[in-house]
Scaffold this motif. Structure first.
Motif, PDB file in Angstrom:
ATOM      1  N   VAL A  40      43.009  77.646  41.997  1.00 22.03           N
ATOM      2  CA  VAL A  40      43.193  77.279  43.403  1.00 22.03           C
ATOM      3  C   VAL A  40      41.832  77.365  44.075  1.00 22.03           C
ATOM      4  N   TYR A  41      41.490  76.370  44.890  1.00 19.63           N
ATOM      5  CA  TYR A  41      40.184  76.352  45.554  1.00 19.63           C
ATOM      6  C   TYR A  41      40.351  76.663  47.046  1.00 19.63           C
ATOM      7  N   ALA A  42      39.635  77.670  47.498  1.00 14.93           N
ATOM      8  CA  ALA A  42      39.707  78.107  48.896  1.00 14.93           C
ATOM      9  C   ALA A  42      38.451  77.659  49.651  1.00 14.93           C
ATOM     10  N   PRO A  43      38.543  77.524  50.974  1.00 17.40           N
ATOM     11  CA  PRO A  43      37.368  77.141  51.765  1.00 17.40           C
ATOM     12  C   PRO A  43      36.462  78.329  52.058  1.00 17.40           C
ATOM     13  N   ARG A  44      35.226  77.993  52.442  1.00 16.02           N
ATOM     14  CA  ARG A  44      34.235  79.007  52.806  1.00 16.02           C
ATOM     15  C   ARG A  44      33.575  78.599  54.126  1.00 16.02           C
ATOM     16  N   PHE A  45      33.245  79.584  54.965  1.00 11.06           N
ATOM     17  CA  PHE A  45      32.537  79.301  56.219  1.00 11.06           C
ATOM     18  C   PHE A  45      31.048  79.491  56.011  1.00 11.06           C
ATOM     19  N   ARG A  46      30.260  78.522  56.466  1.00  8.87           N
ATOM     20  CA  ARG A  46      28.804  78.580  56.337  1.00  8.87           C
ATOM     21  C   ARG A  46      28.190  78.835  57.710  1.00  8.87           C
ATOM     22  N   ARG A  47      27.684  80.033  57.918  1.00  5.77           N
ATOM     23  CA  ARG A  47      27.146  80.395  59.236  1.00  5.77           C
ATOM     24  C   ARG A  47      25.928  79.564  59.620  1.00  5.77           C
ATOM     25  N   GLU A  48      25.150  79.152  58.624  1.00  2.69           N
ATOM     26  CA  GLU A  48      23.935  78.422  58.970  1.00  2.69           C
ATOM     27  C   GLU A  48      24.214  77.055  59.585  1.00  2.69           C
ATOM     28  N   ILE A  49      25.406  76.508  59.324  1.00  2.00           N
ATOM     29  CA  ILE A  49      25.787  75.235  59.946  1.00  2.00           C
ATOM     30  C   ILE A  49      26.981  75.399  60.881  1.00  2.00           C
ATOM     31  N   GLU A  50      27.541  76.608  60.936  1.00  2.00           N
ATOM     32  CA  GLU A  50      28.669  76.913  61.827  1.00  2.00           C
ATOM     33  C   GLU A  50      29.881  76.024  61.540  1.00  2.00           C
ATOM     34  N   GLU A  51      30.118  75.748  60.239  1.00  2.00           N
ATOM     35  CA  GLU A  51      31.238  74.898  59.855  1.00  2.00           C
ATOM     36  C   GLU A  51      31.880  75.422  58.566  1.00  2.00           C
ATOM     37  N   PRO A  52      33.191  75.187  58.390  1.00  2.00           N
ATOM     38  CA  PRO A  52      33.849  75.522  57.123  1.00  2.00           C
ATOM     39  C   PRO A  52      33.573  74.440  56.073  1.00  2.00           C
ATOM     40  N   ILE A  53      33.538  74.870  54.817  1.00  3.42           N
ATOM     41  CA  ILE A  53      33.354  73.961  53.686  1.00  3.42           C
ATOM     42  C   ILE A  53      34.578  74.091  52.781  1.00  3.42           C
ATOM     43  N   GLY A  54      35.284  72.992  52.553  1.00  4.82           N
ATOM     44  CA  GLY A  54      36.513  73.047  51.762  1.00  4.82           C
ATOM     45  C   GLY A  54      36.269  73.202  50.270  1.00  4.82           C
ATOM     46  N   SER A  55      37.263  73.730  49.572  1.00  5.19           N
ATOM     47  CA  SER A  55      37.273  73.822  48.101  1.00  5.19           C
ATOM     48  C   SER A  55      36.000  74.462  47.556  1.00  5.19           C
ATOM     49  N   ALA A  56      35.549  75.541  48.183  1.00  9.32           N
ATOM     50  CA  ALA A  56      34.271  76.158  47.819  1.00  9.32           C
ATOM     51  C   ALA A  56      34.420  77.422  46.973  1.00  9.32           C
TER      52      ALA A  56
END
Length: 216
Positions: free
Chosen positions: A109-125
């Motif tokens: 199962v692939y979960a998302p991750r939040f990237r603070r440097e771009i202030e956006e979530p990244i899916g399937s990370a």
């Protein structure tokens, strides 16, 4: 349970041992860490997962369910990003239910991750293998009693609330905001504005935690 009356002082090594006690080979367990912004949730979660090793534990943060900035702008909520209604709580609850039910022979199962440097979530990370017995999740609103947050909590075996001295937490918040590009003035505006309002709500949920912990 109140923060003052039921707080436990514990070392990081003790937290690792408590987490290890939740592990049952061949079964899926979920441990949650909650607390106000900058209480140390991410750091503690990462240390627990690292100590237990990749075959035993994986970290799936709640922050991966931040709504995208364009969605927040459309909803008129961009200026208070981080509040409980700026997350996809339903998506988070559904992911935890999927992870809870993930059997030994089920696919990754692939979960998302939040990237603070771009202030956006990244899916399937974040890949979560079915053979890993412990999922550690951390986030501000694991104990909130509105929206889909109770459905998420129902999937978690234990939630530990991390308590921290307010002045220390404020100092951490200011450093964090400045490290990611905010001016000292904007950092203070966020730390003592939206962040503090969120912190007060989050701390009111501590009574629902299985443990209230202060790192010693």
């Amino acid at each position: 349970m109140t923060i003052e009356q039921d707080m436990q002082d514990a070392t990081l090594d003790q937290l690792v041992e408590w987490a290890k006690a939740l592990v049952v080979p061949g079964e899926r367990r979920i441990l949650g860490l909650s607390g106000a912004p900058a209480a140390g949730k991410s750091t503690v979660a990462e240390r627990i997962v690292t100590a237990l090793g990749p075959d035993t534990a994986v970290l799936v943060p709640m922050d991966g369910f931040h709504l995208a900035n364009e969605v927040l702008i459309a909803l008129g909520r961009r200026d208070r990003k981080g509040a409980h209604d700026t997350f996809d709580d339903g998506g988070y609850a559904r992911l935890l239910a999927t992870l809870r039910a993930q059997g030994p022979d089920d696919p990754v199962v692939y979960a998302p991750r939040f990237r603070r440097e771009i202030e956006e979530p990244i899916g399937s990370a974040i890949p979560v293998r079915s053979t890993v017995p412990l999922v550690v999740t951390e986030g501000n609103y694991l104990l909130l009693d509105s929206g889909a947050w109770p459905a998420a909590r129902a999937c978690i075996d234990e939630v530990w609330f991390l308590a921290l001295d307010t002045e220390v937490r404020h100092a951490r918040l200011l450093r964090r905001h400045e490290a990611y590009g905010k001016s000292p003035e904007d950092a203070a505006r966020w730390a003592f504005g939206p962040d503090e309002r969120n912190a007060q709500l989050i701390e009111s949920t501590a009574c629902r935690a299985d443990r209230i912990v202060r790192l010693s």
